[in-house]
Design a protein around this motif. Sequence first.
Motif, PDB file in Angstrom:
ATOM      1  N   VAL A  52       0.860  -1.178   0.000  1.00 41.22           N
ATOM      2  CA  VAL A  52       0.000   0.000   0.000  1.00 41.22           C
ATOM      3  C   VAL A  52       0.897   1.228   0.000  1.00 41.22           C
ATOM      4  O   VAL A  52       1.794   1.358   0.837  1.00 41.22           O
ATOM      5  CB  VAL A  52      -1.002   0.020   1.172  1.00 41.22           C
ATOM      6  N   GLN A  53       0.709   2.070  -0.978  1.00 40.04           N
ATOM      7  CA  GLN A  53       1.416   3.342  -1.058  1.00 40.04           C
ATOM      8  C   GLN A  53       0.534   4.391  -0.391  1.00 40.04           C
ATOM      9  O   GLN A  53      -0.613   4.598  -0.805  1.00 40.04           O
ATOM     10  CB  GLN A  53       1.674   3.727  -2.510  1.00 40.04           C
ATOM     11  N   MET A  54       1.066   5.039   0.631  1.00 33.33           N
ATOM     12  CA  MET A  54       0.297   6.003   1.406  1.00 33.33           C
ATOM     13  C   MET A  54       0.906   7.390   1.203  1.00 33.33           C
ATOM     14  O   MET A  54       2.053   7.625   1.597  1.00 33.33           O
ATOM     15  CB  MET A  54       0.305   5.621   2.884  1.00 33.33           C
ATOM     16  N   ASN A  55       0.154   8.266   0.574  1.00 39.79           N
ATOM     17  CA  ASN A  55       0.597   9.641   0.313  1.00 39.79           C
ATOM     18  C   ASN A  55      -0.257  10.623   1.097  1.00 39.79           C
ATOM     19  O   ASN A  55      -1.312  10.276   1.614  1.00 39.79           O
ATOM     20  CB  ASN A  55       0.497   9.949  -1.182  1.00 39.79           C
ATOM     21  N   SER A  56       0.228  11.848   1.155  1.00 34.28           N
ATOM     22  CA  SER A  56      -0.507  12.922   1.853  1.00 34.28           C
ATOM     23  C   SER A  56      -0.970  12.464   3.225  1.00 34.28           C
ATOM     24  O   SER A  56      -2.137  12.626   3.602  1.00 34.28           O
ATOM     25  CB  SER A  56      -1.708  13.371   1.009  1.00 34.28           C
ATOM     26  N   LEU A  57      -0.063  11.882   3.960  1.00 39.16           N
ATOM     27  CA  LEU A  57      -0.407  11.296   5.253  1.00 39.16           C
ATOM     28  C   LEU A  57      -0.886  12.359   6.235  1.00 39.16           C
ATOM     29  O   LEU A  57      -0.409  13.509   6.247  1.00 39.16           O
ATOM     30  CB  LEU A  57       0.790  10.542   5.819  1.00 39.16           C
ATOM     31  N   ARG A  58      -1.819  11.931   7.075  1.00 46.00           N
ATOM     32  CA  ARG A  58      -2.406  12.792   8.095  1.00 46.00           C
ATOM     33  C   ARG A  58      -2.212  12.156   9.461  1.00 46.00           C
ATOM     34  O   ARG A  58      -1.995  10.941   9.568  1.00 46.00           O
ATOM     35  CB  ARG A  58      -3.905  12.963   7.828  1.00 46.00           C
ATOM     36  N   ALA A  59      -2.330  12.959  10.474  1.00 48.64           N
ATOM     37  CA  ALA A  59      -2.183  12.434  11.832  1.00 48.64           C
ATOM     38  C   ALA A  59      -3.170  11.286  12.083  1.00 48.64           C
ATOM     39  O   ALA A  59      -2.837  10.314  12.766  1.00 48.64           O
ATOM     40  CB  ALA A  59      -2.395  13.550  12.848  1.00 48.64           C
ATOM     41  N   GLU A  60      -4.358  11.392  11.514  1.00 47.48           N
ATOM     42  CA  GLU A  60      -5.367  10.357  11.741  1.00 47.48           C
ATOM     43  C   GLU A  60      -5.081   9.053  11.010  1.00 47.48           C
ATOM     44  O   GLU A  60      -5.810   8.070  11.175  1.00 47.48           O
ATOM     45  CB  GLU A  60      -6.762  10.872  11.372  1.00 47.48           C
ATOM     46  N   ASP A  61      -4.020   9.009  10.204  1.00 47.64           N
ATOM     47  CA  ASP A  61      -3.600   7.754   9.591  1.00 47.64           C
ATOM     48  C   ASP A  61      -2.693   6.946  10.528  1.00 47.64           C
ATOM     49  O   ASP A  61      -2.317   5.811  10.203  1.00 47.64           O
ATOM     50  CB  ASP A  61      -2.848   8.009   8.281  1.00 47.64           C
TER      51      ASP A  61
END
Lengths: 121, 110
Positions: free
Chosen positions: A81-90
Amino acid sequence: EVQLVESGGGLAQPGGSLRLSCAASGFTISSYWMSWVRQAPGKGLEWVANIKQDGSEAYYVDSVKGRFTISRDNAKNSLYVQMNSLRAEDTAVYYCARWEFTSGWYYLDSWGQGTLVTVSS
Amino acid sequence: QTVVTQEPSFSVSPGGTVTLTCGLSSGSVSTNYYPSWYQQTPGQAPRTLIYRVNTRSSGVPDRFSGSILGNKAALTITGAQAEDESDYYCVLYVGSGIWVFGGGTKLTVL
């Protein structure tokens, strides 16, 4: 023995990216739908994404659409899984899981031990 | 947005019987939603308990059973033991390739 081993977790900054991997052994992933499920600290399980056996279909929870991309390499028996634009809630433990289809029923029958993703500055 | 509902917490005495439920914010749970149940203890990965309404996963004791009760899926533990103290989750297929977990039930055995 069926085994799923996640890797790639760690600390990322808000807006940053991470790529998680899941190495499968004891079975051939090309025969199965595969999934990522996450669990934020102290919270419940959340289905994140699914991908079909040949990679031709993928589905996502609304909160990650457009930011996460699930993929697979059946030749390497691996899920990603490529995770971009990560946020604190991730921030969560991310589990790789296998969907079994038996007697007309889908269910998650195998889970990895998870990899922790922390999104913080 | 579909919400899958579970009791946040439940308590059962050792040897007692408890039924946990899995519902929908709107509508009834049926086999079309492929309900399945998972057990998780702190720090551990989930463990598959029940699928296809009442089929136990390999190694799951027969004190665990599943059913459809009214408009909800249900997980019943008959003769609860101390080691059953865990979090329990259901997951439902809500259509268009989307699955939703319930919020989980924290079961206390005391």
